[in-house]
Design a protein around this motif. Structure first.
Motif, PDB file in Angstrom:
ATOM      1  N   ARG A   1      -0.133  -1.424   3.793  1.00 27.50           N
ATOM      2  CA  ARG A   1      -0.287  -1.315   2.348  1.00 27.50           C
ATOM      3  C   ARG A   1       0.350  -2.455   1.561  1.00 27.50           C
ATOM      4  O   ARG A   1      -0.111  -2.784   0.462  1.00 27.50           O
ATOM      5  CB  ARG A   1       0.273   0.017   1.859  1.00 27.50           C
ATOM      6  CG  ARG A   1       1.740   0.240   2.120  1.00 27.50           C
ATOM      7  CD  ARG A   1       2.188   1.592   1.590  1.00 27.50           C
ATOM      8  NE  ARG A   1       3.543   1.919   2.001  1.00 27.50           N
ATOM      9  CZ  ARG A   1       4.191   2.991   1.607  1.00 27.50           C
ATOM     10  NH1 ARG A   1       3.614   3.845   0.787  1.00 27.50           N
ATOM     11  NH2 ARG A   1       5.424   3.231   2.029  1.00 27.50           N
ATOM     12  N   ASP A   2       1.394  -3.076   2.095  1.00 28.96           N
ATOM     13  CA  ASP A   2       2.063  -4.168   1.371  1.00 28.96           C
ATOM     14  C   ASP A   2       1.719  -5.538   1.952  1.00 28.96           C
ATOM     15  O   ASP A   2       2.408  -6.520   1.672  1.00 28.96           O
ATOM     16  CB  ASP A   2       3.583  -3.962   1.399  1.00 28.96           C
ATOM     17  CG  ASP A   2       4.005  -2.682   0.691  1.00 28.96           C
ATOM     18  OD1 ASP A   2       3.404  -2.370  -0.357  1.00 28.96           O
ATOM     19  OD2 ASP A   2       4.916  -1.988   1.191  1.00 28.96           O
ATOM     20  N   ARG A   3       0.648  -5.596   2.742  1.00 32.95           N
ATOM     21  CA  ARG A   3       0.295  -6.854   3.397  1.00 32.95           C
ATOM     22  C   ARG A   3      -1.099  -7.309   2.978  1.00 32.95           C
ATOM     23  O   ARG A   3      -1.918  -6.522   2.532  1.00 32.95           O
ATOM     24  CB  ARG A   3       0.334  -6.695   4.920  1.00 32.95           C
ATOM     25  CG  ARG A   3       1.671  -6.211   5.461  1.00 32.95           C
ATOM     26  CD  ARG A   3       1.632  -6.115   6.970  1.00 32.95           C
ATOM     27  NE  ARG A   3       2.834  -5.491   7.502  1.00 32.95           N
ATOM     28  CZ  ARG A   3       3.063  -5.298   8.797  1.00 32.95           C
ATOM     29  NH1 ARG A   3       2.170  -5.685   9.694  1.00 32.95           N
ATOM     30  NH2 ARG A   3       4.180  -4.712   9.203  1.00 32.95           N
ATOM     31  N   MET A   4      -1.323  -8.594   3.162  1.00 38.88           N
ATOM     32  CA  MET A   4      -2.647  -9.175   2.952  1.00 38.88           C
ATOM     33  C   MET A   4      -3.126  -9.745   4.280  1.00 38.88           C
ATOM     34  O   MET A   4      -2.346 -10.326   5.032  1.00 38.88           O
ATOM     35  CB  MET A   4      -2.603 -10.271   1.891  1.00 38.88           C
ATOM     36  CG  MET A   4      -2.179  -9.803   0.510  1.00 38.88           C
ATOM     37  SD  MET A   4      -3.353  -8.657  -0.267  1.00 38.88           S
ATOM     38  CE  MET A   4      -4.767  -9.735  -0.499  1.00 38.88           C
TER      39      MET A   4
ATOM     40  N   THR B   1      -1.308   5.925  -7.961  1.00 39.81           N
ATOM     41  CA  THR B   1      -1.230   4.778  -7.072  1.00 39.81           C
ATOM     42  C   THR B   1      -2.083   4.981  -5.828  1.00 39.81           C
ATOM     43  O   THR B   1      -2.515   6.096  -5.523  1.00 39.81           O
ATOM     44  CB  THR B   1       0.224   4.538  -6.624  1.00 39.81           C
ATOM     45  OG1 THR B   1       0.650   5.683  -5.844  1.00 39.81           O
ATOM     46  CG2 THR B   1       1.137   4.353  -7.824  1.00 39.81           C
ATOM     47  N   ASP B   2      -2.316   3.876  -5.085  1.00 40.90           N
ATOM     48  CA  ASP B   2      -3.042   3.963  -3.813  1.00 40.90           C
ATOM     49  C   ASP B   2      -2.365   4.936  -2.856  1.00 40.90           C
ATOM     50  O   ASP B   2      -3.023   5.737  -2.193  1.00 40.90           O
ATOM     51  CB  ASP B   2      -3.126   2.584  -3.151  1.00 40.90           C
ATOM     52  CG  ASP B   2      -4.103   1.663  -3.858  1.00 40.90           C
ATOM     53  OD1 ASP B   2      -4.842   2.141  -4.750  1.00 40.90           O
ATOM     54  OD2 ASP B   2      -4.129   0.461  -3.526  1.00 40.90           O
ATOM     55  N   THR B   3      -1.039   4.856  -2.784  1.00 42.18           N
ATOM     56  CA  THR B   3      -0.295   5.733  -1.870  1.00 42.18           C
ATOM     57  C   THR B   3      -0.476   7.194  -2.251  1.00 42.18           C
ATOM     58  O   THR B   3      -0.662   8.053  -1.377  1.00 42.18           O
ATOM     59  CB  THR B   3       1.201   5.372  -1.884  1.00 42.18           C
ATOM     60  OG1 THR B   3       1.365   4.003  -1.480  1.00 42.18           O
ATOM     61  CG2 THR B   3       1.985   6.261  -0.935  1.00 42.18           C
TER      62      THR B   3
ATOM     63  N   GLY C   1      -6.547  -6.611   1.086  1.00 41.49           N
ATOM     64  CA  GLY C   1      -5.316  -5.840   0.997  1.00 41.49           C
ATOM     65  C   GLY C   1      -5.278  -4.745   2.045  1.00 41.49           C
ATOM     66  O   GLY C   1      -6.262  -4.476   2.752  1.00 41.49           O
ATOM     67  N   GLY C   2      -4.131  -4.091   2.125  1.00 38.97           N
ATOM     68  CA  GLY C   2      -3.939  -3.064   3.137  1.00 38.97           C
ATOM     69  C   GLY C   2      -4.921  -1.912   3.037  1.00 38.97           C
ATOM     70  O   GLY C   2      -5.353  -1.367   4.052  1.00 38.97           O
TER      71      GLY C   2
END
Length: 201
Positions: free
Chosen positions: A32-35, A165-167, A44-45
């Motif tokens: 989730r915090d990576r590209m 949020t996405d989460t 994105g994640g």
């Protein structure tokens, strides 16, 4: 003479039905915090988790079909919409399409059940009658309640993905929706008991 496929064990059935969703959740939590750069494009994640989820769900459905010889209408429709909206999400690099997918699924099922009631044809009874023997009046009440539930879930999904949020949405999809369905059927246990029948009449 071909052999009749054996019913799945409860553990394997649960693994095939909910495994892809858990895989999606884990992939999202890790990424989730990576590209990630693929083919010169950055993803994105959430998009990466979608890339993982679509083939895993397709494989799960293939295994289900090979082991049981059939897939339910809901499983087939879900697979088609996941491939369609998941494909659009990855192709356009836009996570909104995948987030809208549950809305379409639940709205379609609410519409199908509502149309059946309007036409005085209880399609839910036709599909599930052998698995859950129940008098016609019971099926009518369950269909009405389930149609309203699906409509409510479609609205809830829209609210969650548009305002949170996405989460939060991933948690809602992975845990919230299955829990709501479980609670719904537990809450209708009295209906099943009251209208239940062994079909021997």
């Amino acid at each position: 003479m071909p052999q009749t496929p054996k019913p799945l064990s409860p553990g394997l059935k649960i693994a095939l039905e909910y495994g892809p969703l858990i895989v999606f959740f884990l992939a999202f939590m890790v990424m989730r915090d990576r590209m990630v750069t693929l083919g010169g494009r950055e993803y994105g994640g959430f998009i990466v988790a979608t890339m993982v989820f679509v083939p895993v769900l397709a494989l799960s459905n293939l295994l289900m079909w090979r082991l049981t010889g059939k897939l339910s209408v809901m499983q087939l429709l879900t697979l088609v919409l996941v491939v369609t909206f998941g494909g659009l999400t990855v192709w356009l690099n836009d996570e909104r399409f995948f987030k809208m997918k549950p809305t379409f699924i639940y709205a379609i099922f609410a519409g199908i059940l509502g149309l059946g009631l309007a036409l005085r044809r209880n399609w839910l009874e036709l599909v599930m009658g052998e698995v859950l023997p129940m008098r016609h009046e019971g099926w009518m009440k369950l269909t009405q309640r389930l149609a309203l539930l699906f409509l409510g879930l479609a609205v809830a999904n829209e609210v969650v993905w548009r305002t949170m949020t996405d989460t939060a949405w991933v948690n809602f999809k992975t845990f919230g929706l299955p829990i709501i369905m479980f609670v719904f059927f537990m809450a209708n246990a009295r209906l099943f008991s009251h209208y239940g029948t062994d079909r021997q009449d």
